[in-house]
Design an enzyme around this catalytic site. Structure first.
Site, PDB file in Angstrom:
ATOM      1  N   ARG A 157       0.863  -1.182   0.000  1.00 51.99           N
ATOM      2  CA  ARG A 157       0.000   0.000   0.000  1.00 51.99           C
ATOM      3  C   ARG A 157       0.899   1.230   0.000  1.00 51.99           C
ATOM      4  NH1 ARG A 157      -1.776  -3.639   3.910  1.00 51.99           N
ATOM      5  NH2 ARG A 157      -3.875  -4.505   3.585  1.00 51.99           N
ATOM      6  N   LYS A 180      -1.359  -3.230   8.179  1.00 53.74           N
ATOM      7  CA  LYS A 180      -2.419  -2.863   9.113  1.00 53.74           C
ATOM      8  C   LYS A 180      -2.244  -3.619  10.418  1.00 53.74           C
ATOM      9  CE  LYS A 180      -5.891  -1.688   5.639  1.00 53.74           C
ATOM     10  NZ  LYS A 180      -7.240  -1.996   5.110  1.00 53.74           N
ATOM     11  N   HIS A 252      -3.186   2.271  -5.452  1.00 50.12           N
ATOM     12  CA  HIS A 252      -3.804   0.963  -5.255  1.00 50.12           C
ATOM     13  C   HIS A 252      -3.894   0.188  -6.570  1.00 50.12           C
ATOM     14  CE1 HIS A 252      -4.899  -0.389  -1.324  1.00 50.12           C
ATOM     15  NE2 HIS A 252      -5.892  -1.120  -1.786  1.00 50.12           N
ATOM     16  N   ARG A 255      -1.087  -2.103  -6.679  1.00 46.50           N
ATOM     17  CA  ARG A 255      -1.309  -3.236  -5.767  1.00 46.50           C
ATOM     18  C   ARG A 255      -2.238  -4.270  -6.423  1.00 46.50           C
ATOM     19  NH1 ARG A 255      -1.097  -4.692  -0.280  1.00 46.50           N
ATOM     20  NH2 ARG A 255      -3.041  -5.452   0.658  1.00 46.50           N
ATOM     21  N   HIS A 278      -3.019  -9.731   3.646  1.00 50.25           N
ATOM     22  CA  HIS A 278      -4.441  -9.867   3.939  1.00 50.25           C
ATOM     23  C   HIS A 278      -4.644 -10.793   5.127  1.00 50.25           C
ATOM     24  CE1 HIS A 278      -5.771  -8.754  -0.425  1.00 50.25           C
ATOM     25  NE2 HIS A 278      -5.640  -7.702   0.345  1.00 50.25           N
ATOM     26  N   TYR A 287      -9.209 -11.317  -6.438  1.00 51.69           N
ATOM     27  CA  TYR A 287      -8.296 -11.156  -7.562  1.00 51.69           C
ATOM     28  C   TYR A 287      -8.291 -12.372  -8.478  1.00 51.69           C
ATOM     29  CZ  TYR A 287      -6.399  -7.237  -4.926  1.00 51.69           C
ATOM     30  OH  TYR A 287      -6.258  -6.062  -4.237  1.00 51.69           O
TER      31      TYR A 287
END
Length: 307
Positions: A157, A180, A252, A255, A278, A287
């Site tokens: 990111r 994150k 993004h 990404r 993730h 995806y």
């Protein structure tokens, strides 16, 4: 417990215990400040006094406002309000959660928009000369090419990329990315990214670092300060414009392209999940869509009666 104190403690909880990014915290603060302003007009002074009718009334008023908010904005606002009330219940400030009957608005399922490999090549060339042909490139071009090569090589990111320190690039072959929730992951670098980063680190960054205060950040601006998310976004926009790309290109987008191209190349979805950081493989599986053109191509080449 007043709504103001509850919000303050909830935001501290999100910062310290859940490790949310400044960007996510700003979104929560913005949504909940709006909620508290509405409560103030109703003279609400205790979160324990709030009912489902209060929450429904607030959300209905927002939904009917002008201009009409997007479904995604309503869903985020609803999630923010629900999070605050669930936190109040856990902390014992309220005996009930007035958001239990909320039903999230249905959002249209949008597949991530990825660039083709040719478009990625053009975008990277729009940022600066390719590795191996950078003798006459400017310092900014070397930095911008290194940034975009790293974004595409790692799927990071943009907030993760601009938060990298020099020490996070290990032997120029792997990058330690903090995602994150402050979770770390290790992502390898391809040869193009390694060469572009090497040129930036040896030929550009030392000079940029001397222009500002000492900083451990990997990517620096022209005045020596750490490169911001907004500046990185502008780098990509400028590169897309120079490349003549009509498609909307954002940080993004790289990404999405990273994940899509890996899966198209045969990578396992679990590996891509790890590389993207993730928490759930279900997020990565968006995806794995196959385009209609690809379906037709495979069908035409594989089915005995396709022709």
């Amino acid at each position: 417990m007043t709504p103001e104190r509850a919000l303050d403690r909830y935001l501290r909880h999100l910062t310290i215990e859940r490790g949310l990014s400044p960007h996510s915290l700003a979104a929560y603060r913005r949504d909940l400040t709006r909620y508290l302003a509405w409560l103030e007009t109703r003279d609400v002074t205790d979160v324990a006094a709030l009912t489902a009718n209060d929450v429904d009334g607030f959300l209905a008023e927002v939904a009917s406002g002008e201009p009409r908010p997007a479904a995604s904005s309503l869903a985020r606002l609803q999630s923010s309000v629900r999070g605050l009330h669930r936190f109040a219940l856990r902390e014992g400030w309220a005996e009930v959660d007035p958001t239990t009957r909320l039903v999230a608005p249905k959002l249209p399922k949008r597949l991530p928009k990825a660039l083709t490999i040719d478009q990625v090549d053009r975008l990277l060339d729009g940022a600066g000369p390719a590795p191996g042909a950078q003798h006459d490139a400017s310092a900014v071009q070397l930095r911008d090419r290194a940034l975009l090569e790293l974004l595409y090589a790692t799927g990071a990111r943009v907030s993760e990329a601009v938060s990298l320190d020099v020490d996070d690039v290990i032997d120029t072959e792997i990058v330690r990315v903090r995602g994150k929730g402050s979770k770390e992951r290790i992502v390898p670098l391809g040869s193009y990214a390694r060469e572009a980063l090497g040129a930036y680190l040896t030929r550009v960054r030392p000079a940029l670092a001397r222009r500002g205060r000492a900083s451990a950040r990997l990517f620096l601006g022209v005045r020596g300060a750490p490169l911001s998310r907004q500046s990185a976004w502008l780098v990509i926009q400028d590169a897309a414009e120079r490349a003549g790309l009509d498609a909307h290109v954002s940080p993004h987008t790289l990404r999405h392209s990273f994940a899509t191209h890996l899966l198209q190349g045969g990578a396992d979805v679990r590996v891509v999940q790890e590389l993207l950081g993730h928490a759930s493989v279900a997020t990565t599986q968006i995806y794995t869509h196959v385009s209609v053109d690809t379906l037709r191509e495979v069908y035409a080449s594989s089915h005995p009666r396709a022709r």
